[in-house]
Motif scaffolding. Structure first.
Motif, PDB file in Angstrom:
ATOM      1  N   ARG A  38       0.821  -1.221   0.000  1.00 16.30           N
ATOM      2  CA  ARG A  38       0.000   0.000   0.000  1.00 16.30           C
ATOM      3  C   ARG A  38       0.849   1.263   0.000  1.00 16.30           C
ATOM      4  O   ARG A  38       0.407   2.314  -0.453  1.00 16.30           O
ATOM      5  CB  ARG A  38      -0.992  -0.002   1.160  1.00 16.30           C
ATOM      6  N   TRP A  39       2.107   1.146   0.445  1.00  9.61           N
ATOM      7  CA  TRP A  39       2.967   2.336   0.474  1.00  9.61           C
ATOM      8  C   TRP A  39       3.522   2.701  -0.896  1.00  9.61           C
ATOM      9  O   TRP A  39       4.195   3.714  -1.049  1.00  9.61           O
ATOM     10  CB  TRP A  39       4.084   2.138   1.506  1.00  9.61           C
ATOM     11  N   TYR A  41       1.664   3.673  -3.168  1.00  9.74           N
ATOM     12  CA  TYR A  41       0.700   4.608  -3.767  1.00  9.74           C
ATOM     13  C   TYR A  41       0.718   5.994  -3.119  1.00  9.74           C
ATOM     14  O   TYR A  41      -0.273   6.438  -2.558  1.00  9.74           O
ATOM     15  CB  TYR A  41      -0.710   4.009  -3.702  1.00  9.74           C
ATOM     16  N   SER A  46       0.627   6.668  -7.446  1.00 11.20           N
ATOM     17  CA  SER A  46      -0.732   6.513  -7.980  1.00 11.20           C
ATOM     18  C   SER A  46      -0.774   6.915  -9.452  1.00 11.20           C
ATOM     19  O   SER A  46      -1.455   6.279 -10.268  1.00 11.20           O
ATOM     20  CB  SER A  46      -1.726   7.371  -7.187  1.00 11.20           C
ATOM     21  N   ASP A 140     -12.017   2.689   6.139  1.00 15.52           N
ATOM     22  CA  ASP A 140     -11.107   1.597   5.801  1.00 15.52           C
ATOM     23  C   ASP A 140     -11.957   0.369   5.508  1.00 15.52           C
ATOM     24  O   ASP A 140     -12.485  -0.262   6.423  1.00 15.52           O
ATOM     25  CB  ASP A 140     -10.179   1.347   7.004  1.00 15.52           C
ATOM     26  N   THR A 164      -7.743  -6.393  -7.324  1.00 16.46           N
ATOM     27  CA  THR A 164      -7.059  -5.850  -6.149  1.00 16.46           C
ATOM     28  C   THR A 164      -7.008  -6.885  -5.033  1.00 16.46           C
ATOM     29  O   THR A 164      -6.074  -6.900  -4.228  1.00 16.46           O
ATOM     30  CB  THR A 164      -7.782  -4.569  -5.683  1.00 16.46           C
ATOM     31  N   ASN A 167      -3.755  -8.624  -4.487  1.00 16.92           N
ATOM     32  CA  ASN A 167      -2.615  -8.014  -3.801  1.00 16.92           C
ATOM     33  C   ASN A 167      -2.546  -8.435  -2.327  1.00 16.92           C
ATOM     34  O   ASN A 167      -1.645  -8.016  -1.601  1.00 16.92           O
ATOM     35  CB  ASN A 167      -2.646  -6.483  -3.913  1.00 16.92           C
ATOM     36  N   GLU A 281       5.607  -6.219  -3.361  1.00 16.37           N
ATOM     37  CA  GLU A 281       4.201  -6.476  -3.739  1.00 16.37           C
ATOM     38  C   GLU A 281       3.994  -7.924  -4.146  1.00 16.37           C
ATOM     39  O   GLU A 281       4.890  -8.553  -4.707  1.00 16.37           O
ATOM     40  CB  GLU A 281       3.779  -5.587  -4.920  1.00 16.37           C
TER      41      GLU A 281
END
Ligand code: AVI
Length: 320
Positions: A38-39, A41, A46, A140, A164, A167, A281
């Motif tokens: 998640r980091w 993005y 992005s 969230d 998604t 991931n 990832e």
């Protein structure tokens, strides 16, 4: 807790995102270094991901868009009229309108942790569908979310495109699917996009494109660490690596040290040998049956699925 746009982020007195620092420091302290995807993005990341979705090698976006475009009338037959579409994530400017056009819902509820993304996509949707009530919720969605009372009495259709879910490792994916069921309620339906296992070279090219956009996306994490956490990582000493793990059925992205390096992040020192990697990832790929199994494990009953013309990607419909 400070506000950045509408996004709630915990920062310390020097403005550092404390969750980012904690994840990076603990991830770099592991034998196999790893930082949660998640980091990747931040703003630059992005934008780079948007660029990836337009690459020739990156087929998932085109394949899923083809399914949503061509098979919309078939989804519509499975979905009750006048439902509320609840999208997990604030929506893509291409895919969301395709679904909304196909099923003609009574309301649209995008859920996202980032208020900025939510506002932008809600405004975009409002111009495209002037009569459609849009109720954005900043939350969230990995946890159970309370939906707006305006949609309480409408049938719910969850939408989670893009693969998604891939991931996440299986346990996290099942936790999320279970929480989606709790959010949407018994009787709800879910439309979920899943990328399929295929030829290794096709998979690897999608995550290691010739123009080097995915490499920039991955290496941008180092730039972000250096900028936001006062890091001294020599960025030129790391190369992008994409690999296929057949055992885990996933493409992995790593940042591989091309020489021995020593650096500091937030005052802590780390050393890596040439060839050592930071795992950044996972992108799991599915077969129809393993995807069904995952949905069933989380309490969803698969009802139908649709494939693109080249059988690269699948959109599944399941019922809670
Ligand atoms: C967002 N997610 C589904 C993408 C994927 O394919 O796993 C992220 C991505 N990473 C590299 N390229 C694309």
């Amino acid at each position: 807790t400070t506000e950045k746009g509408l996004e709630l982020v915990n920062r310390d007195e020097s403005g550092v995102d404390t969750a980012f620092r904690a994840d990076v420091l603990s991830g770099l302290a592991q034998d196999q270094k790893a930082i949660p995807a998640r980091w990747l993005y931040d703003e630059a990341g992005s934008q780079l991901f948007e660029d990836i979705t337009r690459l020739g090698e990156y087929y998932p976006t085109r394949a899923e868009t083809e399914i949503l475009k061509e098979r919309g009338a078939e989804f519509a037959r499975h979905v009750p009229p006048g439902c509320a579409v609840v999208e997990f994530g604030s929506g893509s400017s291409v895919k969301t309108p395709l679904l909304l056009e196909a099923i003609d819902p009574a309301a649209y509820v995008p859920l996202d942790i980032s208020g900025d993304f939510l506002r932008a996509s809600a405004a975009d949707l409002a111009t495209k569908f002037p009569g459609l009530p849009v109720y954005p919720v900043e939350a969230d969605f990995m946890r159970e979310v309370a939906l707006p009372e305006q949609v309480a009495d409408l049938p719910k259709l969850g939408f989670f495109p893009g693969s998604t879910i891939g991931n996440m490792v299986a346990r996290t994916a099942v936790d999320l699917l279970r929480n989606m069921r709790a959010t949407l309620g018994v009787g709800a339906q879910l439309v979920i996009g899943l990328d399929l296992i295929k030829d290794r070279d096709v998979l690897l090219a999608a995550y290691d494109d010739a123009a080097g956009v995915t490499a920039r996306f991955n290496r941008n994490l180092l730039t972000r660490i250096n900028r936001e956490l006062g890091g001294t990582i020599p960025e030129e000493a790391f190369e992008h690596q994409a690999l296929w793990s057949d055992v885990r059925a996933r493409v992995e992205m790593h940042l591989r040290a091309v020489r021995d390096v020593t650096f500091t992040v937030a005052g802590e020192t780390f050393a890596m040998k040439a060839g050592e990697t930071i795992h950044t990832e996972n992108s799991h790929k599915f077969e129809e049956r393993t995807a069904w199994m995952m949905l069933l494990a989380a309490g969803w009953l698969p009802r139908a699925d649709w494939f693109d013309s080249q059988q690269r990607f699948c959109v599944m419909l399941a019922e809670a």
